[in-house]
Design an enzyme around this catalytic site. Sequence first.
Site, PDB file in Angstrom:
ATOM      1  N   TYR A  36       9.446  -7.310  -0.508  1.00 24.67           N
ATOM      2  CA  TYR A  36       8.725  -6.107  -0.956  1.00 24.67           C
ATOM      3  C   TYR A  36       9.277  -5.600  -2.282  1.00 24.67           C
ATOM      4  O   TYR A  36      10.328  -6.049  -2.741  1.00 24.67           O
ATOM      5  CB  TYR A  36       8.683  -5.033   0.130  1.00 24.67           C
ATOM      6  CG  TYR A  36       9.972  -4.310   0.488  1.00 24.67           C
ATOM      7  CD1 TYR A  36      10.602  -3.429  -0.395  1.00 24.67           C
ATOM      8  CD2 TYR A  36      10.533  -4.470   1.750  1.00 24.67           C
ATOM      9  CE1 TYR A  36      11.758  -2.739  -0.039  1.00 24.67           C
ATOM     10  CE2 TYR A  36      11.692  -3.777   2.120  1.00 24.67           C
ATOM     11  CZ  TYR A  36      12.297  -2.917   1.211  1.00 24.67           C
ATOM     12  OH  TYR A  36      13.433  -2.228   1.570  1.00 24.67           O
TER      13      TYR A  36
ATOM     14  N   TYR B  34       3.324   5.474   5.448  1.00 27.81           N
ATOM     15  CA  TYR B  34       2.723   5.651   4.122  1.00 27.81           C
ATOM     16  C   TYR B  34       1.649   6.749   4.166  1.00 27.81           C
ATOM     17  O   TYR B  34       0.582   6.562   4.748  1.00 27.81           O
ATOM     18  CB  TYR B  34       2.139   4.326   3.597  1.00 27.81           C
ATOM     19  CG  TYR B  34       3.158   3.190   3.516  1.00 27.81           C
ATOM     20  CD1 TYR B  34       4.533   3.432   3.551  1.00 27.81           C
ATOM     21  CD2 TYR B  34       2.744   1.866   3.389  1.00 27.81           C
ATOM     22  CE1 TYR B  34       5.460   2.408   3.481  1.00 27.81           C
ATOM     23  CE2 TYR B  34       3.670   0.831   3.322  1.00 27.81           C
ATOM     24  CZ  TYR B  34       5.028   1.110   3.366  1.00 27.81           C
ATOM     25  OH  TYR B  34       5.938   0.084   3.303  1.00 27.81           O
TER      26      TYR B  34
ATOM     27  N   THR C   8       0.803  -1.237   0.000  1.00 27.20           N
ATOM     28  CA  THR C   8       0.000   0.000   0.000  1.00 27.20           C
ATOM     29  C   THR C   8       0.837   1.288   0.000  1.00 27.20           C
ATOM     30  O   THR C   8       0.298   2.362   0.253  1.00 27.20           O
ATOM     31  CB  THR C   8      -0.939   0.038   1.230  1.00 27.20           C
ATOM     32  OG1 THR C   8      -0.133   0.047   2.422  1.00 27.20           O
ATOM     33  CG2 THR C   8      -1.890  -1.140   1.253  1.00 27.20           C
ATOM     34  N   TRP C   9       2.130   1.190  -0.283  1.00 26.84           N
ATOM     35  CA  TRP C   9       2.967   2.391  -0.293  1.00 26.84           C
ATOM     36  C   TRP C   9       2.532   3.280  -1.462  1.00 26.84           C
ATOM     37  O   TRP C   9       2.497   2.797  -2.605  1.00 26.84           O
ATOM     38  CB  TRP C   9       4.440   1.978  -0.435  1.00 26.84           C
ATOM     39  CG  TRP C   9       5.434   3.060  -0.182  1.00 26.84           C
ATOM     40  CD1 TRP C   9       5.242   4.217   0.501  1.00 26.84           C
ATOM     41  CD2 TRP C   9       6.800   3.072  -0.614  1.00 26.84           C
ATOM     42  NE1 TRP C   9       6.411   4.953   0.532  1.00 26.84           N
ATOM     43  CE2 TRP C   9       7.380   4.266  -0.139  1.00 26.84           C
ATOM     44  CE3 TRP C   9       7.596   2.170  -1.342  1.00 26.84           C
ATOM     45  CZ2 TRP C   9       8.704   4.599  -0.379  1.00 26.84           C
ATOM     46  CZ3 TRP C   9       8.918   2.504  -1.579  1.00 26.84           C
ATOM     47  CH2 TRP C   9       9.470   3.706  -1.102  1.00 26.84           C
TER      48      TRP C   9
ATOM     49  N   GLN D 200      10.749  -8.316   6.630  1.00 22.48           N
ATOM     50  CA  GLN D 200      10.251  -7.830   5.336  1.00 22.48           C
ATOM     51  C   GLN D 200      11.392  -7.107   4.630  1.00 22.48           C
ATOM     52  O   GLN D 200      11.962  -6.159   5.173  1.00 22.48           O
ATOM     53  CB  GLN D 200       9.059  -6.888   5.555  1.00 22.48           C
ATOM     54  CG  GLN D 200       8.398  -6.522   4.244  1.00 22.48           C
ATOM     55  CD  GLN D 200       7.224  -5.572   4.395  1.00 22.48           C
ATOM     56  OE1 GLN D 200       7.257  -4.454   3.872  1.00 22.48           O
ATOM     57  NE2 GLN D 200       6.195  -5.992   5.095  1.00 22.48           N
TER      58      GLN D 200
HETATM   59  N1  LIG Z   1       9.373  -2.518   4.446  1.00 23.10           N
HETATM   60  C1  LIG Z   1       9.789  -1.610   3.599  1.00 23.10           C
HETATM   61  O1  LIG Z   1      10.747  -0.851   3.841  1.00 23.10           O
HETATM   62  C2  LIG Z   1       9.089  -1.485   2.282  1.00 23.10           C
HETATM   63  C3  LIG Z   1       9.692  -0.752   1.235  1.00 23.10           C
HETATM   64  C4  LIG Z   1       9.034  -0.692   0.013  1.00 23.10           C
HETATM   65  C5  LIG Z   1       7.813  -1.326  -0.139  1.00 23.10           C
HETATM   66  N2  LIG Z   1       7.229  -2.000   0.892  1.00 23.10           N
HETATM   67  C6  LIG Z   1       5.903  -2.660   0.754  1.00 23.10           C
HETATM   68  O2  LIG Z   1       5.915  -3.453  -0.422  1.00 23.10           O
HETATM   69  C7  LIG Z   1       4.855  -3.035  -1.294  1.00 23.10           C
HETATM   70  C8  LIG Z   1       5.207  -3.264  -2.751  1.00 23.10           C
HETATM   71  O3  LIG Z   1       6.355  -2.549  -3.125  1.00 23.10           O
HETATM   72  P1  LIG Z   1       6.303  -1.186  -3.990  1.00 23.10           P
HETATM   73  O4  LIG Z   1       5.005  -0.502  -3.818  1.00 23.10           O
HETATM   74  O5  LIG Z   1       7.538  -0.463  -3.633  1.00 23.10           O
HETATM   75  O6  LIG Z   1       6.510  -1.616  -5.465  1.00 23.10           O
HETATM   76  P2  LIG Z   1       6.026  -2.795  -6.456  1.00 23.10           P
HETATM   77  O7  LIG Z   1       4.901  -3.564  -5.864  1.00 23.10           O
HETATM   78  O8  LIG Z   1       7.260  -3.492  -6.851  1.00 23.10           O
HETATM   79  O9  LIG Z   1       5.549  -1.956  -7.695  1.00 23.10           O
HETATM   80  C9  LIG Z   1       4.441  -1.132  -7.657  1.00 23.10           C
HETATM   81  C10 LIG Z   1       4.283  -0.569  -9.061  1.00 23.10           C
HETATM   82  O10 LIG Z   1       3.953  -1.641  -9.955  1.00 23.10           O
HETATM   83  C11 LIG Z   1       2.745  -1.330 -10.623  1.00 23.10           C
HETATM   84  N3  LIG Z   1       1.952  -2.549 -10.805  1.00 23.10           N
HETATM   85  C12 LIG Z   1       1.457  -3.360  -9.837  1.00 23.10           C
HETATM   86  N4  LIG Z   1       0.813  -4.400 -10.371  1.00 23.10           N
HETATM   87  C13 LIG Z   1       0.900  -4.240 -11.713  1.00 23.10           C
HETATM   88  C14 LIG Z   1       0.438  -4.985 -12.816  1.00 23.10           C
HETATM   89  N5  LIG Z   1      -0.224  -6.140 -12.627  1.00 23.10           N
HETATM   90  N6  LIG Z   1       0.705  -4.533 -14.080  1.00 23.10           N
HETATM   91  C15 LIG Z   1       1.420  -3.374 -14.275  1.00 23.10           C
HETATM   92  N7  LIG Z   1       1.885  -2.625 -13.259  1.00 23.10           N
HETATM   93  C16 LIG Z   1       1.629  -3.064 -11.988  1.00 23.10           C
HETATM   94  C17 LIG Z   1       2.025  -0.352  -9.737  1.00 23.10           C
HETATM   95  O11 LIG Z   1       1.176   0.422 -10.525  1.00 23.10           O
HETATM   96  P3  LIG Z   1      -0.296   0.842 -10.040  1.00 23.10           P
HETATM   97  O12 LIG Z   1      -0.111   1.481  -8.689  1.00 23.10           O
HETATM   98  O13 LIG Z   1      -0.720   1.753 -11.108  1.00 23.10           O
HETATM   99  O14 LIG Z   1      -1.140  -0.400  -9.967  1.00 23.10           O
HETATM  100  C18 LIG Z   1       3.173   0.435  -9.157  1.00 23.10           C
HETATM  101  O15 LIG Z   1       3.597   1.439 -10.058  1.00 23.10           O
HETATM  102  C19 LIG Z   1       4.673  -1.567  -0.907  1.00 23.10           C
HETATM  103  O16 LIG Z   1       3.483  -1.024  -1.420  1.00 23.10           O
HETATM  104  C20 LIG Z   1       4.775  -1.652   0.589  1.00 23.10           C
HETATM  105  O17 LIG Z   1       3.571  -2.133   1.154  1.00 23.10           O
HETATM  106  C21 LIG Z   1       7.866  -2.109   2.093  1.00 23.10           C
END
Ligand SMILES: NC(=O)c1ccc[n+]([C@@H]2O[C@H](COP(=O)([O-])OP(=O)(O)OC[C@H]3O[C@@H](n4cnc5c(N)ncnc54)[C@H](OP(=O)(O)O)[C@@H]3O)[C@@H](O)[C@H]2O)c1
Length: 281
Positions: free
Chosen positions: A190, A52, A20-21, A162
Amino acid sequence: MEKRPFGMKGKPVPEIGQGTWYIETGDRKAAVAALRRGLDLGARHIDTAEMYGSGAAEALVAEAIAGRRDEIFLVSKVLPGNASRKGTITACERSLAHLKTDHLDCYLLHWPGSHPFAETFAAFEELRQAGKILSWGVSNFDVDELDEALAVAGEGRLACNQVLYHLEERAIEHAVLPWCEQHGVAVVGYSPYGHGSFPSARTLGGKLLQKIADEHGATPRQVALRFLLRRPSLFTIPKASSPAHAEENAGAAKIVLSEAELAQIDQAFPRGPRPRSLPML
Ligand SMILES: NC(=O)c1ccc[n+]([C@@H]2O[C@H](COP(=O)([O-])OP(=O)(O)OC[C@H]3O[C@@H](n4cnc5c(N)ncnc54)[C@H](OP(=O)(O)O)[C@@H]3O)[C@@H](O)[C@H]2O)c1
């Protein structure tokens, strides 16, 4: 959707969750619908954090999970700067209020900061005993930090670590993943799509993903998620802001890759040398 034990003592949790970031920054209605579509398809593991949108992502999650809290494994995180003994309790209560729930399934320290782990973990235990969190874990911990956390908490307390994990960033495989497997700590990967920098279809790796996807009636992203889930200790939490993306991501649950296909992906996206900053085993 397959469920896997979340660490040594954990209950089964869906292997594919939902991040959900930045989810609060776009079309709110679509984002809520995306999370709900993911839940319908079994991605009932939602990851959020007080960081977030300074609570705005948690508030959006509250809207998405209204009326169906019991079916969801809900995770949030305390910022390191808030992770004193007292600050952790206050931060958790604030997150619970944003999320409109009375408990979290797992609560994480977002990354190691300056507050001693003993303080943060004592607060986690207090929250657990009060029923406000059912388990707790860490995030962005390297092996030396995991060793320190284990020394403070003892075996069987840390539910998960994580960490960053995608096809072009496989550093955890050198030492963090083996450490977590040895100690029964779930590994939640993540940014599985590289936080928006998924391998282009024009690259050799991108072409391989497409070829394998075609053979399975799947998509390259689904193939990537499958690779990132190839060990039973692993979970993945892609973030999607539209129902179509959420559907594609949850759809990765249906694919089974052969050992030969996994080996091809392994070669196309090599894990690379162990980062220099890490102590050698
Ligand atoms: N613990 C930590 O320090 C940490 C750090 C980073 C992330 N996180 C967690 O991990 C989660 C995921 O990582 P993230 O948000 O950094 O990046 P991600 O999931 O690797 O990528 C998100 C991006 O991919 C796109 N996307 C998702 N599904 C898609 C699909 N089926 N087809 C095309 N594009 C797609 C999204 O677009 P749309 O939004 O347009 O769908 C967004 O631009 C975060 O949201 C957060 O909850 C944790």
